[in-house]
Scaffold this motif. Structure first.
Motif, PDB file in Angstrom:
ATOM      1  N   VAL A  28      39.437   1.873  67.160  1.00 10.90           N
ATOM      2  CA  VAL A  28      39.878   2.875  68.136  1.00 10.90           C
ATOM      3  C   VAL A  28      40.630   4.000  67.432  1.00 10.90           C
ATOM      4  CG1 VAL A  28      41.405   3.299  70.109  1.00 10.90           C
ATOM      5  CG2 VAL A  28      39.910   1.289  70.088  1.00 10.90           C
ATOM      6  N   ILE A  29      41.502   3.674  66.481  1.00 15.35           N
ATOM      7  CA  ILE A  29      42.222   4.712  65.738  1.00 15.35           C
ATOM      8  C   ILE A  29      41.243   5.607  64.983  1.00 15.35           C
ATOM      9  CG2 ILE A  29      43.882   5.132  63.865  1.00 15.35           C
ATOM     10  CD1 ILE A  29      45.309   2.555  64.761  1.00 15.35           C
ATOM     11  N   GLU A  30      40.205   5.017  64.414  1.00 15.44           N
ATOM     12  CA  GLU A  30      39.164   5.804  63.735  1.00 15.44           C
ATOM     13  C   GLU A  30      38.483   6.758  64.719  1.00 15.44           C
ATOM     14  OE1 GLU A  30      38.040   5.910  60.607  1.00 15.44           O
ATOM     15  OE2 GLU A  30      38.593   4.050  59.594  1.00 15.44           O
ATOM     16  N   LYS A  31      38.187   6.297  65.914  1.00 17.12           N
ATOM     17  CA  LYS A  31      37.526   7.142  66.911  1.00 17.12           C
ATOM     18  C   LYS A  31      38.447   8.283  67.366  1.00 17.12           C
ATOM     19  CE  LYS A  31      34.449   3.523  68.674  1.00 17.12           C
ATOM     20  NZ  LYS A  31      34.146   2.611  69.820  1.00 17.12           N
ATOM     21  N   ILE A  37      42.282  13.584  67.986  1.00 18.80           N
ATOM     22  CA  ILE A  37      43.422  13.124  68.766  1.00 18.80           C
ATOM     23  C   ILE A  37      44.360  12.353  67.840  1.00 18.80           C
ATOM     24  CG2 ILE A  37      44.176  11.720  70.722  1.00 18.80           C
ATOM     25  CD1 ILE A  37      41.284  12.111  71.848  1.00 18.80           C
ATOM     26  N   HIS A  38      45.610  12.738  67.813  1.00 19.18           N
ATOM     27  CA  HIS A  38      46.573  12.125  66.905  1.00 19.18           C
ATOM     28  C   HIS A  38      47.055  10.782  67.448  1.00 19.18           C
ATOM     29  CE1 HIS A  38      46.816  15.848  64.606  1.00 19.18           C
ATOM     30  NE2 HIS A  38      46.891  16.489  65.763  1.00 19.18           N
ATOM     31  N   PHE A  39      47.161   9.792  66.569  1.00 19.92           N
ATOM     32  CA  PHE A  39      47.698   8.485  66.935  1.00 19.92           C
ATOM     33  C   PHE A  39      48.878   8.170  66.023  1.00 19.92           C
ATOM     34  CE2 PHE A  39      48.175   3.921  66.399  1.00 19.92           C
ATOM     35  CZ  PHE A  39      48.215   3.491  67.717  1.00 19.92           C
ATOM     36  N   ALA A  40      49.935   7.609  66.609  1.00 21.81           N
ATOM     37  CA  ALA A  40      51.127   7.243  65.833  1.00 21.81           C
ATOM     38  C   ALA A  40      51.638   5.880  66.261  1.00 21.81           C
ATOM     39  CB  ALA A  40      52.227   8.287  66.018  1.00 21.81           C
ATOM     40  N   VAL A 248      46.357  -2.114  75.316  1.00 21.59           N
ATOM     41  CA  VAL A 248      46.531  -0.737  74.863  1.00 21.59           C
ATOM     42  C   VAL A 248      45.208  -0.093  74.503  1.00 21.59           C
ATOM     43  CG1 VAL A 248      47.551   0.725  73.071  1.00 21.59           C
ATOM     44  CG2 VAL A 248      48.869  -1.178  74.031  1.00 21.59           C
ATOM     45  N   MET A 249      44.432  -0.733  73.674  1.00 19.54           N
ATOM     46  CA  MET A 249      43.213  -0.119  73.164  1.00 19.54           C
ATOM     47  C   MET A 249      42.140   0.054  74.229  1.00 19.54           C
ATOM     48  SD  MET A 249      43.853   0.942  70.285  1.00 19.54           S
ATOM     49  CE  MET A 249      45.140   0.798  69.060  1.00 19.54           C
ATOM     50  N   GLU A 250      42.075  -0.880  75.164  1.00 13.30           N
ATOM     51  CA  GLU A 250      41.114  -0.711  76.265  1.00 13.30           C
ATOM     52  C   GLU A 250      41.515   0.449  77.162  1.00 13.30           C
ATOM     53  OE1 GLU A 250      38.132  -1.977  76.792  1.00 13.30           O
ATOM     54  OE2 GLU A 250      38.414  -2.912  74.826  1.00 13.30           O
ATOM     55  N   THR A 251      42.808   0.634  77.356  1.00 15.18           N
ATOM     56  CA  THR A 251      43.290   1.771  78.151  1.00 15.18           C
ATOM     57  C   THR A 251      42.951   3.086  77.453  1.00 15.18           C
ATOM     58  OG1 THR A 251      45.088   0.451  79.067  1.00 15.18           O
ATOM     59  CG2 THR A 251      45.319   2.840  79.188  1.00 15.18           C
TER      60      THR A 251
END
Length: 261
Positions: A28-31, A37-40, A248-251
């Motif tokens: 998901v972070i890769e996508k 879209i930034h992820f932290a 979290v990731m499904e959301t």
């Protein structure tokens, strides 16, 4: 449109007792990265620990470390909110001379201890491994002091009132439960990190989503436009968030990637 997503780690991305992520977290972070879209990760953990956990995608995300005391973006330190060294020295001495208590001091990447018991030494080494540095005193440490934790094997209920009374006007108490009390610089919390990231990337708070499960997530979840508490979080956390999730990731897949692809 969501442009920045932050997530707590322990109790949120990692369920209780888990020590590593499933592969779908990295996917998901890769996508998100591919979509711009930034992820932290927004965690109470130090950077060294987070860097290890997120190793496969560490170059494609940001880190809000030590409950907002340090924020890293694009591989470099964006902001440091260090504690006053003389105040840290005084609190370390207080912890050292309080029966049944030990300290854990967070630097940028290393963690510093001066164990009073063999049991605490073994416990911390087992938990944090080669991130641990043994010190005789804090004065000789060439590092920023980001967070200072009090540990009590029998629970912090017995010492909580003592440390709160003496130090709540000097430091920000970001966690106080079970075996730990955790202090950072006054006025600092995970919101400090999200503000730094929004400034770096030109993002408004209404374009931010965040996930958490504990008391140190309350201010963050109440600040961003889309705050999600885990469904097992305390009611105060859910009230601050406004939204609830069990994954979290499904959301993120459903609410963000599904609408941005």
């Amino acid at each position: 449109m969501i442009k920045l997503i932050l997530s707590d780690v322990d109790g949120t991305l990692l369920h209780r007792g888990e020590g590593a992520f499933d592969e779908h977290v990295f996917e998901v972070i890769e996508k998100l990265y591919a979509e711009g879209i930034h992820f932290a990760a927004a965690s109470g953990r130090g950077y060294g620990d987070l860097n290890r956990l997120f190793a496969p995608v560490k170059d494609k995300m940001a880190f809000v470390c030590s409950d907002g005391a340090m924020t890293i973006a694009d591989g470099s330190v964006l902001e440091i909110n260090a504690m006053n060294r003389s105040d840290v020295r005084a609190l370390v001495n207080d912890i050292t001379y309080t029966e049944g208590c030990e300290f854990l001091l967070y630097g940028r990447e290393k963690l510093y201890i001066r164990p009073k018991t063999r049991g605490y030494e073994e416990f911390i080494i087992d938990r944090y491994g080669d991130s641990i540095v043994f010190v005789d005193n804090v004065d000789g440490i060439d590092d920023d002091f980001l967070k200072l934790s009090v540990y009590s094997k029998n629970g912090v209920d017995s010492c909580s009132s003592h440390f709160k009374k003496r130090w709540s006007d000097t430091f920000e108490l970001v966690y106080n439960a079970n075996n730990w009390m955790e202090f950072v610089a006054d006025g600092i919390c995970k919101v400090s990190g999200v503000k730094a990231l929004c400034g770096r990337y030109g993002i408004d708070m209404d374009e931010v989503m965040a996930f958490g499960d504990g008391g140190n997530d309350v201010k963050l979840l109440g600040t961003v436009a889309y705050g999600y508490a885990m469904d097992y979080a305390p009611e105060a956390v859910k009230a601050a968030a406004g939204y609830v999730t069990d994954d979290v990731m499904e959301t993120i897949r459903r609410e963000v990637l599904g609408k941005n692809i």
